[in-house]
Design an enzyme around this catalytic site. Structure first.
Site, PDB file in Angstrom:
ATOM      1  N   GLU A 157      72.625  27.864  -7.320  1.00  0.00           N
ATOM      2  CA  GLU A 157      71.781  26.677  -7.107  1.00  0.00           C
ATOM      3  C   GLU A 157      70.716  26.568  -8.200  1.00  0.00           C
ATOM      4  OE1 GLU A 157      72.549  24.540  -4.914  1.00  0.00           O
ATOM      5  OE2 GLU A 157      73.690  25.640  -3.401  1.00  0.00           O
TER       6      GLU A 157
ATOM      7  N   ASN B 165      70.453  23.712 -11.135  1.00  0.00           N
ATOM      8  CA  ASN B 165      69.253  22.898 -11.320  1.00  0.00           C
ATOM      9  C   ASN B 165      68.797  22.892 -12.776  1.00  0.00           C
ATOM     10  OD1 ASN B 165      68.982  22.096  -8.703  1.00  0.00           O
ATOM     11  ND2 ASN B 165      67.168  23.307  -8.244  1.00  0.00           N
TER      12      ASN B 165
ATOM     13  N   ARG C 257      74.980  14.436  -5.534  1.00  0.00           N
ATOM     14  CA  ARG C 257      74.391  15.740  -5.216  1.00  0.00           C
ATOM     15  C   ARG C 257      73.826  15.692  -3.800  1.00  0.00           C
ATOM     16  NH1 ARG C 257      76.096  19.468  -7.888  1.00  0.00           N
ATOM     17  NH2 ARG C 257      74.284  20.684  -7.307  1.00  0.00           N
TER      18      ARG C 257
END
Lengths: 147, 115
Positions: free
Chosen positions: A48, A52, A106
């Site tokens: 994650e 990002n 997303r």
């Protein structure tokens, strides 16, 4: 007995490196004898944070992402750093289902997942300078015997 | 990561093998959307029995398909989710909109009853 170890990896901000980063972190923590569930938690959180950095930090530009993993006794410290565009409003970015890129399909759950899977998540960011995510997790159920 | 699409009674079955992350999610989205249209499907079942890793990108994929399928009067389901995947599904709240089946056979049984 105390045990300490550290590794730092720098890689280019391309999506193919998401797997490289989370797999590297998983291998690095293996001396702690984590459970499959603990390995998966750390892999997911790293994935994650790196995603990002690639999508939001650098957007379509190329840059460097730094992954630092530290083990101190039974605790894993992970830092993911980019020198991308930074986050204007961290609180908003961390709120569940918020996404600055809804057109990309997303879920907006990146930070929620990091917070659920790790013990602590700290985000610091400066617009135009970059973002640093620091996460810790204690590996509880292990056969950790460094004698 | 590989994707296999089959169709039964206007239900598209998308079997994913490997890891679902941001990198692999675009391919899953594109292939699923293309096959959904091509086969004139109504419902989608994601067979996740072969998935060894999934982060929130996978949630984004399923949420996005749900929007299209729902607008088309169909249902989205997920089958054969392992313990680790289940955790991320639960955090996301996706089970509120996506039906879950233990395995693909059970999902197909129920879908064929519906017609």
């Amino acid at each position: 007995m105390s045990y300490e170890n550290k590794t730092t990896i720098k890689f280019q901000s391309v999506p193919e490196n998401e797997k490289f980063a989370r797999t590297s972190a998983a291998i690095f923590i293996s001396p702690l004898n984590p459970t499959l569930s603990e390995i998966n938690d750390i892999k997911t959180a790293v994935s994650e944070a790196v995603t990002n950095a690639i999508i939001h930090g650098y957007e379509d530009n190329s840059g460097e992402v730094l992954l630092e993993c530290v083990i101190k006794n039974d605790t894993v410290y992970i830092k993911i750093e980019d020198k991308g565009k930074g986050i204007e409003n961290i609180e908003e970015a961390m709120s569940p289902l918020y996404t600055s890129k809804p057109d990309l399909g997303r879920s907006g759950l990146g930070f929620t997942v990091m917070e659920s899977f790790m013990d602590e998540v700290k985000v610091s960011s400066k617009v135009g300078i970059g973002t640093t995510i620091e996460m810790t997790k204690k590996i509880i159920d292990n056969g950790f015997k460094k004698e | 990561m590989s994707i296999m699409c089959t169709s039964e009674n206007r239900t598209l079955i998308v079997k994913i093998i490997g890891e679902i992350d941001h990198c692999s999610s675009n391919e899953i989205k594109n292939k699923t959307d293309k096959e959904y249209k091509r086969l004139n499907s109504k419902n989608i079942i994601f067979d996740l029995s072969g998935v060894t890793f999934m982060d929130s990108s996978g949630i984004g994929v399923i949420m996005g398909r749900y929007k299209n399928v729902n607008a088309n009067g169909g249902i989205v389901a997920a089958a054969a989710i392992n313990k680790e995947l289940k955790k991320i599904f639960e955090i996301s709240g996706l089970f509120k909109i996506v039906k879950y089946y233990e395995n693909i056979e059970k999902a197909l049984n129920e879908f064929s009853l519906r017609g």
